[in-house]
Design a protein around this motif. Structure first.
Motif: not given
Length: 250
Positions: A170-174, A182-184, A191-193, A207-212
């Motif tokens: 996973f990387s930086k969205v252009r 994507y952030d939303f 996390p709810k899913l 996992l979402a935070e680690s991508i950022r």
């Protein structure tokens, strides 16, 4: 005066360096059985196409010996094995025993046994001699490594001269607009899913935070060059949600 312990990031939290490996291990032990579901939720199912493309452009050939790091569930190994053929070998390495167990069981169920080896290891200190592999692959694992520079240097060590490192991450969205959507999805929906389908919101939040916190495309390219790689190429997929970095040991 006592020195403060060195810290690193665990998602958006700062934790002692010595603690990160254990914390990441707890996350992946928790999600091992639902790992495919996790990737489906994070990528809308597109991770399966990304992985196929990753192997297709890897340059791996029949007879190659490949080390697949952070490959516990066996997704990449299952795609690589037909490419290397009976003359080649795929060594699947992962730091997490639960992930390795899931992957090994899946491969046995599919009749994929010959030419596959499984090793519990730390990517920062690889238990292989110099110049051991024709290629090293790593899909969605580098961002969880505590000392990425150390891991990249040791990967370079175990590759044969001219060997290839391929990282899918996973990387930086252009696109700014796409990035907001994507952030939303990552912080409000995922996390709810995770709680609904896997009973584990916290691991999905991490996992979402680690991508950022993972280095963007250009930063990772520079890290690879400092580790001794040359001809580093970057290919964005899905507007930069993920990127493939390909580099060569010169």
């Amino acid at each position: 005066m006592n020195e403060q312990p060195k810290t690193t990031h665990f998602g958006f939290r700062d934790v002692p360096v010595a603690d990160k490996q254990k914390l990441v291990g707890q996350v992946f032990t928790s999600v091992a059985r639902s790992y495919d579901l996790m990737n489906d939720l994070m990528s809308f199912g597109v991770h399966r196409l990304w992985k196929r493309h990753f192997v297709a452009v890897s340059g791996v050939r029949r007879g190659d010996r490949v080390l697949d790091l952070a490959g516990g569930t066996g997704d990449i190994a299952a795609l690589l094995k037909p490419v290397v053929g009976d003359e080649g070998e795929v060594v699947v390495g992962d730091i997490n025993a639960a992930m390795l167990g899931v992957g090994r069981d899946r491969m046995i169920d599919r009749g994929l046994v010959s030419g596959l080896r499984w090793a519990q290891l730390n990517a920062e200190v690889l238990p292989f001699p110099d110049n051991s592999f024709d290629a090293v692959t790593m899909a969605f694992g580098l961002r969880n490594v505590t000392d990425k520079d150390k891991a990249l240097a040791d990967i370079c060590r175990v590759l044969k001269p001219g060997g290839r490192l391929l990282v899918l991450e996973f990387s930086k969205v252009r696109s700014e607009l796409f990035g907001k959507l994507y952030d939303f999805h990552s912080f409000k929906v995922l996390p709810k899913l995770g709680q609904l389908f896997a009973g584990d919101a916290d691991s999905y939040q991490y996992l979402a935070e680690s991508i950022r916190k993972h280095p963007d495309q250009a930063t990772l390219k520079g890290m690879m060059e400092r580790a001794g790689f040359g001809r580093v190429e970057v290919r964005n997929l899905s507007n930069g949600i993920v990127a493939i970095h390909r580099a060569y040991k010169l």
